[in-house]
Design a protein around this motif. Sequence first.
Motif, PDB file in Angstrom:
ATOM      1  N   MET A  76       0.811  -1.216   0.000  1.00 59.96           N
ATOM      2  CA  MET A  76       0.000   0.000   0.000  1.00 59.96           C
ATOM      3  C   MET A  76       0.846   1.269   0.000  1.00 59.96           C
ATOM      4  O   MET A  76       0.306   2.373   0.067  1.00 59.96           O
ATOM      5  N   GLN A  77       2.154   1.133  -0.086  1.00 59.60           N
ATOM      6  CA  GLN A  77       3.055   2.282   0.007  1.00 59.60           C
ATOM      7  C   GLN A  77       2.697   3.357  -1.014  1.00 59.60           C
ATOM      8  O   GLN A  77       2.432   3.063  -2.182  1.00 59.60           O
ATOM      9  N   ARG A  78       2.718   4.602  -0.569  1.00 58.84           N
ATOM     10  CA  ARG A  78       2.346   5.704  -1.442  1.00 58.84           C
ATOM     11  C   ARG A  78       3.592   6.402  -1.997  1.00 58.84           C
ATOM     12  O   ARG A  78       4.688   6.280  -1.467  1.00 58.84           O
ATOM     13  N   THR A  79       3.395   7.133  -3.064  1.00 56.16           N
ATOM     14  CA  THR A  79       4.495   7.735  -3.802  1.00 56.16           C
ATOM     15  C   THR A  79       5.307   8.711  -2.957  1.00 56.16           C
ATOM     16  O   THR A  79       4.780   9.334  -2.026  1.00 56.16           O
ATOM     17  N   ARG A  80       6.570   8.859  -3.308  1.00 56.12           N
ATOM     18  CA  ARG A  80       7.431   9.871  -2.682  1.00 56.12           C
ATOM     19  C   ARG A  80       7.504  11.142  -3.527  1.00 56.12           C
ATOM     20  O   ARG A  80       8.383  11.971  -3.325  1.00 56.12           O
ATOM     21  N   CYS A  81       6.597  11.321  -4.463  1.00 53.65           N
ATOM     22  CA  CYS A  81       6.573  12.558  -5.258  1.00 53.65           C
ATOM     23  C   CYS A  81       6.559  13.765  -4.326  1.00 53.65           C
ATOM     24  O   CYS A  81       5.702  13.875  -3.440  1.00 53.65           O
ATOM     25  N   PRO A  82       7.496  14.702  -4.477  1.00 56.16           N
ATOM     26  CA  PRO A  82       7.554  15.841  -3.547  1.00 56.16           C
ATOM     27  C   PRO A  82       6.322  16.732  -3.616  1.00 56.16           C
ATOM     28  O   PRO A  82       5.979  17.387  -2.629  1.00 56.16           O
ATOM     29  N   TYR A  83       5.654  16.750  -4.759  1.00 60.97           N
ATOM     30  CA  TYR A  83       4.452  17.576  -4.870  1.00 60.97           C
ATOM     31  C   TYR A  83       3.274  16.923  -4.143  1.00 60.97           C
ATOM     32  O   TYR A  83       2.414  17.627  -3.607  1.00 60.97           O
ATOM     33  N   PHE A  84       3.229  15.609  -4.115  1.00 64.40           N
ATOM     34  CA  PHE A  84       2.215  14.905  -3.338  1.00 64.40           C
ATOM     35  C   PHE A  84       2.415  15.144  -1.851  1.00 64.40           C
ATOM     36  O   PHE A  84       1.457  15.290  -1.090  1.00 64.40           O
ATOM     37  N   ARG A  85       3.663  15.215  -1.433  1.00 62.64           N
ATOM     38  CA  ARG A  85       3.985  15.350  -0.014  1.00 62.64           C
ATOM     39  C   ARG A  85       4.005  16.808   0.465  1.00 62.64           C
ATOM     40  O   ARG A  85       4.179  17.052   1.657  1.00 62.64           O
ATOM     41  N   ASP A  86       3.833  17.761  -0.436  1.00 62.76           N
ATOM     42  CA  ASP A  86       3.828  19.177  -0.081  1.00 62.76           C
ATOM     43  C   ASP A  86       2.402  19.707  -0.236  1.00 62.76           C
ATOM     44  O   ASP A  86       1.926  19.940  -1.349  1.00 62.76           O
ATOM     45  N   THR A  87       1.711  19.918   0.868  1.00 60.92           N
ATOM     46  CA  THR A  87       0.302  20.305   0.810  1.00 60.92           C
ATOM     47  C   THR A  87       0.091  21.715   0.258  1.00 60.92           C
ATOM     48  O   THR A  87      -1.044  22.108  -0.001  1.00 60.92           O
TER      49      THR A  87
END
Length: 333
Positions: free
Chosen positions: A112-123
């Motif tokens: 179920m691991q989610r992406t490390r895309c920096p845009y996904f992780r930056d709200t």
Amino acid sequence: MRTFELTRPTAIGDALEHHGARDAFIGGGTNLIDLVKLGVMRPEQVVDINGLGLDDIETLDDGRVRIGARVSNADLARDDRIMRDYPVLSQALLSGASTSLRNMATTAGNVMQRTRCPYFRDTAMPCNKRSPGSGCSALTGINRNHAVLGGSEACIAVHPSDMCVAMAAIGGTVVLEGRKGQREVPFADFHLLPERHPEKEHDLHDDEMITHVILDAPQAGAASNYLKLRDRASYEFALASCAAILTLDGDTVSSVRLALGGVATKPWRALDAEAALVGMEATTDSFEHAAVLAFQGAVPQSGNAFKVTLGQQAIVRSLRDAARALKAQGDRS
């Protein structure tokens, strides 16, 4: 402070009863807790599955292997059956993360691991995966680490798991338990492409949880190899990776399975390359031809065109090493 309710059920039925659309299951928490801290995920309730068992590795009567959702990446990588029958999986697991993270990370959590895309992780940044309809910042932003296969106008975030790449090559099913009963999803179909709904990453209903992953029976006479190419040798996600499982009849390829990581939005089976290799002589020329086919549908972005060449090299090197291992076994016998 981001608060949530913590529930610790002791039976699968209770865990499902407590879990809803705005809740999250937690095993090791190596991905979830990061995302909660960043504000990317905001569960109202966290359901701890560590009291449910689900920590066994079993060989089934038909030769398949069933892995419990809570089996740690470290225990799975070091299991005698996995090292003997699925060495590509052990290699993939040991190439990922650090020792301390592998000790905590679970099989279901890795799936179920989610992406490390920096845009996904930056709200603060638009991201269709996090906020559908807001846009994909990576398309016009920094996209060196993003996908060249399986992307869309909605999302080009790369899938981060090493374990899942090996499992995609091996084949198997994901076992799901829900309020309406149990179902099995082919591993190849469990991770979804980011087409019109990039926020929907898995074929998993809100009232379901992963209880096991079942691997296909090992292929007799096969050799395998997992190659991970990255910016540095330790604790880094793949720029391109390849899991190869190969069998030969003399010098001719009789069967092959290829899965790619670091280059696609999900664990990527290179089916066209596999089909082209069967019946061909196991030579570098054949491997290079197959590698080109594997990327014929690639759509590079402004910063990651190099991934096409890098991914092709990963395929060639993985197949070459597997073929050498088979020929070495033949020379010794």
